[in-house]
Design a protein around this motif. Structure first.
Motif, PDB file in Angstrom:
ATOM      1  N   ALA A   1      48.050  15.285 -17.216  1.00 12.11           N
ATOM      2  CA  ALA A   1      48.121  14.875 -17.493  1.00 12.11           C
ATOM      3  C   ALA A   1      47.727  15.161 -19.191  1.00 12.11           C
ATOM      4  CB  ALA A   1      48.316  13.175 -17.129  1.00 12.11           C
ATOM      5  N   PRO A   2      46.972  15.999 -19.496  1.00 17.07           N
ATOM      6  CA  PRO A   2      46.227  15.670 -20.711  1.00 17.07           C
ATOM      7  C   PRO A   2      47.169  16.676 -21.382  1.00 17.07           C
ATOM      8  CG  PRO A   2      44.359  16.066 -19.238  1.00 17.07           C
ATOM      9  CD  PRO A   2      46.004  15.717 -18.751  1.00 17.07           C
ATOM     10  N   GLU A   3      48.025  18.179 -20.463  1.00 17.17           N
ATOM     11  CA  GLU A   3      48.801  19.141 -21.418  1.00 17.17           C
ATOM     12  C   GLU A   3      50.152  18.118 -21.357  1.00 17.17           C
ATOM     13  OE1 GLU A   3      47.104  19.611 -18.831  1.00 17.17           O
ATOM     14  OE2 GLU A   3      46.028  21.291 -19.024  1.00 17.17           O
ATOM     15  N   ALA A   4      50.674  17.667 -20.752  1.00 17.06           N
ATOM     16  CA  ALA A   4      51.460  16.379 -21.257  1.00 17.06           C
ATOM     17  C   ALA A   4      51.881  16.119 -22.056  1.00 17.06           C
ATOM     18  CB  ALA A   4      52.317  15.161 -20.632  1.00 17.06           C
ATOM     19  N   TRP A   5      50.327  15.072 -22.142  1.00 17.73           N
ATOM     20  CA  TRP A   5      50.174  14.461 -23.866  1.00 17.73           C
ATOM     21  C   TRP A   5      50.443  15.175 -24.687  1.00 17.73           C
ATOM     22  CZ3 TRP A   5      45.200  12.037 -20.872  1.00 17.73           C
ATOM     23  CH2 TRP A   5      45.972  10.840 -20.346  1.00 17.73           C
ATOM     24  N   ASP A   6      50.159  15.975 -24.928  1.00 11.93           N
ATOM     25  CA  ASP A   6      50.608  17.497 -26.325  1.00 11.93           C
ATOM     26  C   ASP A   6      51.588  17.607 -26.520  1.00 11.93           C
ATOM     27  OD1 ASP A   6      48.041  17.793 -26.531  1.00 11.93           O
ATOM     28  OD2 ASP A   6      47.644  19.500 -25.666  1.00 11.93           O
ATOM     29  N   ILE A   7      52.174  16.748 -25.723  1.00  7.98           N
ATOM     30  CA  ILE A   7      54.149  16.828 -25.892  1.00  7.98           C
ATOM     31  C   ILE A   7      54.572  15.434 -25.954  1.00  7.98           C
ATOM     32  CG2 ILE A   7      56.146  16.891 -25.310  1.00  7.98           C
ATOM     33  CD1 ILE A   7      54.609  19.440 -23.196  1.00  7.98           C
TER      34      ILE A   7
ATOM     35  N   GLU B   1      45.618   1.075 -21.893  1.00  9.15           N
ATOM     36  CA  GLU B   1      45.451   2.081 -23.872  1.00  9.15           C
ATOM     37  C   GLU B   1      44.525   3.223 -23.934  1.00  9.15           C
ATOM     38  OE1 GLU B   1      47.336   0.772 -26.338  1.00  9.15           O
ATOM     39  OE2 GLU B   1      46.115  -1.112 -26.095  1.00  9.15           O
ATOM     40  N   ALA B   2      45.331   4.020 -25.164  1.00  7.27           N
ATOM     41  CA  ALA B   2      44.049   5.511 -25.247  1.00  7.27           C
ATOM     42  C   ALA B   2      43.175   4.710 -26.521  1.00  7.27           C
ATOM     43  CB  ALA B   2      45.130   6.148 -25.590  1.00  7.27           C
ATOM     44  N   ASN B   3      42.086   3.904 -26.394  1.00  4.47           N
ATOM     45  CA  ASN B   3      40.950   3.853 -27.252  1.00  4.47           C
ATOM     46  C   ASN B   3      39.197   3.952 -27.466  1.00  4.47           C
ATOM     47  OD1 ASN B   3      40.597   2.593 -24.635  1.00  4.47           O
ATOM     48  ND2 ASN B   3      41.085   0.174 -25.134  1.00  4.47           N
ATOM     49  N   ASP B   4      39.330   4.586 -26.629  1.00  3.61           N
ATOM     50  CA  ASP B   4      38.199   5.320 -26.866  1.00  3.61           C
ATOM     51  C   ASP B   4      37.264   4.668 -25.338  1.00  3.61           C
ATOM     52  OD1 ASP B   4      38.620   7.638 -28.588  1.00  3.61           O
ATOM     53  OD2 ASP B   4      38.276   6.155 -30.294  1.00  3.61           O
ATOM     54  N   GLU B   5      37.463   3.873 -25.010  1.00  5.44           N
ATOM     55  CA  GLU B   5      36.737   2.819 -24.243  1.00  5.44           C
ATOM     56  C   GLU B   5      37.596   3.139 -23.153  1.00  5.44           C
ATOM     57  OE1 GLU B   5      37.212  -1.380 -25.283  1.00  5.44           O
ATOM     58  OE2 GLU B   5      35.738  -0.210 -26.825  1.00  5.44           O
ATOM     59  N   GLY B   6      36.927   2.830 -21.394  1.00  2.37           N
ATOM     60  CA  GLY B   6      37.544   2.158 -20.291  1.00  2.37           C
ATOM     61  C   GLY B   6      38.382   3.502 -19.973  1.00  2.37           C
ATOM     62  N   VAL B   7      39.568   3.185 -19.484  1.00  2.00           N
ATOM     63  CA  VAL B   7      40.345   4.307 -19.097  1.00  2.00           C
ATOM     64  C   VAL B   7      41.202   4.575 -19.819  1.00  2.00           C
ATOM     65  CG1 VAL B   7      39.198   4.127 -16.453  1.00  2.00           C
ATOM     66  CG2 VAL B   7      41.592   2.764 -17.257  1.00  2.00           C
ATOM     67  N   ILE B   8      42.584   5.684 -19.244  1.00  2.00           N
ATOM     68  CA  ILE B   8      43.396   5.636 -20.139  1.00  2.00           C
ATOM     69  C   ILE B   8      45.009   5.603 -19.282  1.00  2.00           C
ATOM     70  CG2 ILE B   8      43.480   8.026 -19.667  1.00  2.00           C
ATOM     71  CD1 ILE B   8      44.600   8.613 -22.738  1.00  2.00           C
ATOM     72  N   GLY B   9      45.660   5.395 -19.766  1.00  2.00           N
ATOM     73  CA  GLY B   9      47.139   5.268 -18.541  1.00  2.00           C
ATOM     74  C   GLY B   9      48.164   6.222 -18.555  1.00  2.00           C
ATOM     75  N   VAL B  10      48.754   6.554 -17.952  1.00  2.00           N
ATOM     76  CA  VAL B  10      49.487   8.392 -17.804  1.00  2.00           C
ATOM     77  C   VAL B  10      50.163   8.495 -19.047  1.00  2.00           C
ATOM     78  CG1 VAL B  10      51.033  10.135 -16.247  1.00  2.00           C
ATOM     79  CG2 VAL B  10      49.417   8.224 -14.786  1.00  2.00           C
ATOM     80  N   VAL B  11      51.101   7.029 -19.044  1.00  2.00           N
ATOM     81  CA  VAL B  11      52.243   6.370 -20.928  1.00  2.00           C
ATOM     82  C   VAL B  11      51.878   5.810 -21.117  1.00  2.00           C
ATOM     83  CG1 VAL B  11      53.896   8.362 -18.889  1.00  2.00           C
ATOM     84  CG2 VAL B  11      53.567   5.672 -18.897  1.00  2.00           C
ATOM     85  N   HIS B  12      50.446   5.558 -22.140  1.00  2.00           N
ATOM     86  CA  HIS B  12      49.900   4.941 -22.372  1.00  2.00           C
ATOM     87  C   HIS B  12      50.399   4.722 -23.617  1.00  2.00           C
ATOM     88  CE1 HIS B  12      48.022   9.155 -22.929  1.00  2.00           C
ATOM     89  NE2 HIS B  12      48.339   8.629 -24.219  1.00  2.00           N
ATOM     90  N   GLY B  13      51.531   5.328 -24.199  1.00  2.00           N
ATOM     91  CA  GLY B  13      52.607   4.976 -24.899  1.00  2.00           C
ATOM     92  C   GLY B  13      53.563   4.002 -25.182  1.00  2.00           C
ATOM     93  N   ALA B  14      53.818   4.002 -23.500  1.00  2.00           N
ATOM     94  CA  ALA B  14      54.731   2.656 -23.120  1.00  2.00           C
ATOM     95  C   ALA B  14      54.370   1.737 -22.986  1.00  2.00           C
ATOM     96  CB  ALA B  14      55.346   3.777 -21.830  1.00  2.00           C
ATOM     97  N   LYS B  15      55.684   0.431 -22.757  1.00  2.00           N
ATOM     98  CA  LYS B  15      54.994  -0.923 -22.425  1.00  2.00           C
ATOM     99  C   LYS B  15      55.406  -1.081 -21.375  1.00  2.00           C
ATOM    100  CE  LYS B  15      54.193  -2.608 -26.766  1.00  2.00           C
ATOM    101  NZ  LYS B  15      53.778  -3.580 -27.800  1.00  2.00           N
ATOM    102  N   ILE B  16      54.272  -2.167 -20.781  1.00  2.00           N
ATOM    103  CA  ILE B  16      54.941  -2.676 -19.076  1.00  2.00           C
ATOM    104  C   ILE B  16      55.410  -4.648 -19.390  1.00  2.00           C
ATOM    105  CG2 ILE B  16      53.071  -3.353 -16.991  1.00  2.00           C
ATOM    106  CD1 ILE B  16      53.066  -0.920 -17.717  1.00  2.00           C
ATOM    107  N   MET B  17      56.656  -4.251 -18.584  1.00  2.00           N
ATOM    108  CA  MET B  17      56.752  -6.010 -18.404  1.00  2.00           C
ATOM    109  C   MET B  17      56.286  -6.452 -16.764  1.00  2.00           C
ATOM    110  SD  MET B  17      61.059  -6.141 -16.942  1.00  2.00           S
ATOM    111  CE  MET B  17      62.079  -5.976 -19.198  1.00  2.00           C
ATOM    112  N   ALA B  18      55.501  -7.015 -17.042  1.00  2.00           N
ATOM    113  CA  ALA B  18      55.526  -8.246 -15.641  1.00  2.00           C
ATOM    114  C   ALA B  18      56.376  -8.519 -15.128  1.00  2.00           C
ATOM    115  CB  ALA B  18      54.311  -8.222 -16.132  1.00  2.00           C
ATOM    116  N   LEU B  19      56.307  -8.134 -13.558  1.00  2.00           N
ATOM    117  CA  LEU B  19      57.770  -8.561 -12.628  1.00  2.00           C
ATOM    118  C   LEU B  19      56.780  -9.483 -11.805  1.00  2.00           C
ATOM    119  CD1 LEU B  19      61.082  -7.535 -13.497  1.00  2.00           C
ATOM    120  CD2 LEU B  19      60.100  -9.068 -14.468  1.00  2.00           C
TER     121      LEU B  19
END
Ligand SMILES: [Ca+2]
Ligand SMILES: [Ca+2]
Ligand SMILES: [Ca+2]
Ligand SMILES: [Ca+2]
Length: 263
Positions: free
Chosen positions: A125-131, A213-231
């Motif tokens: 994932a970190p390599e992919a995040w560079d892209i 969220e990529a926010n320097d705390e907690g954890v980070i998601g695989v696609v942390h730039g995307a949005k989540i719809m709650a169904l």
């Protein structure tokens, strides 16, 4: 850093105290909703046949899923669903018929180190995040329990319905769902997609894996730039196939191309 931090504010129980609503033994869980089944009609079945189908076969029509030509039916009190299904097997208008199966969230192990973020490394994932790390116009619909939309790792990552004004009791975007701001609760048939810290733990966890969220705390998601719809379609006693179909139809109508179904 452990992934369990994603949901740590929502679940502060010691293991021995933890309410066990979602983790009921799989042995005593029913496999399908008693007395209900789904029928997929063949393409081109006339509306006349469809509208008369329930009464001609002594059934109650519950719902239709028009995008997939499927109807949800129930048997009348005292009738056997399996006998009715058997009798309909040779009906020439029917492509297939199945019980309204129930689904349950996949187990989240309690082991302390299970959630360590080794998985992100394992998939590079970190390599992919560079892209790319996802973009806000990429929406992932999480079809699961509800999601804690106020969780610090998720509150900024939730999709919101641009056509809906929150809390005014009006279906502003005219999609048959009133005040569906973050998605919809198909289990409770209401607009609140977060109802209970325990009941909605699984979806919160899954949403965090995807987009924390990529926010320097907690954890980070695989696609942390995307949005989540709650169904939400899973409640404390699981959810049924009909609810899952409704959720997928909702996502499709909103133009979502990615759904997550971890159940
Ligand atoms: Ca609406
Ligand atoms: Ca509204
Ligand atoms: Ca709700
Ligand atoms: Ca974070």
């Amino acid at each position: 850093m452990f992934f369990s931090l994603v949901i740590s504010s929502a679940t502060c129980y010691a293991d021995s105290e933890r309410p066990d609503k979602l983790r009921a033994s799989s042995d005593n869980r029913p496999a399908y909703k008693e007395g209900e089944f789904l029928i997929k009609f063949k393409d081109g079945t006339s509306s006349h046949i469809l509208s008369a189908f329930a009464s001609e076969n002594g059934l109650k029509h519950e719902k239709s899923f028009n995008s997939v030509n499927i109807g949800l039916y129930s048997v009348k009190r005292g009738k056997s669903a399996s006998k009715v299904m058997k009798a309909l097997e040779d009906n020439g208008d029917i492509e297939y018929i199945q019980p309204n199966y129930l689904y349950y969230p996949t187990e989240i192990p309690d082991d302390e180190y299970f959630d360590e973020l080794w998985g992100l490394d394992a998939i590079d994932a970190p390599e992919a995040w560079d892209i790319a790390a996802g973009a806000e116009d990429i929406v992932v619909a999480v079809i699961d329990t509800g999601i804690d939309i106020n969780h610090p790792e998720l509150s900024g990552r939730m999709w919101t319905n641009p056509g809906e004004i929150a809390g005014n009791g009006i279906d502003d975007d005219n999609n048959d769902y009133i005040d569906d701001v973050y998605g919809w609760d198909f289990y409770g048939n209401n607009s609140s997609v977060f109802d209970d810290e325990i009941d909605d733990e699984h979806g919160t966890h899954v949403a965090g894996i995807i987009a924390a969220e990529a926010n320097d705390e907690g954890v980070i998601g695989v696609v942390h730039g995307a949005k989540i719809m709650a169904l939400k379609f899973l409640g404390p006693d699981g959810g049924d196939t009909a609810g899952a179909i409704e959720a997928i139809e909702y996502a499709k109508e909103m133009g979502v191309k990615v759904v997550n179904c971890s159940w």
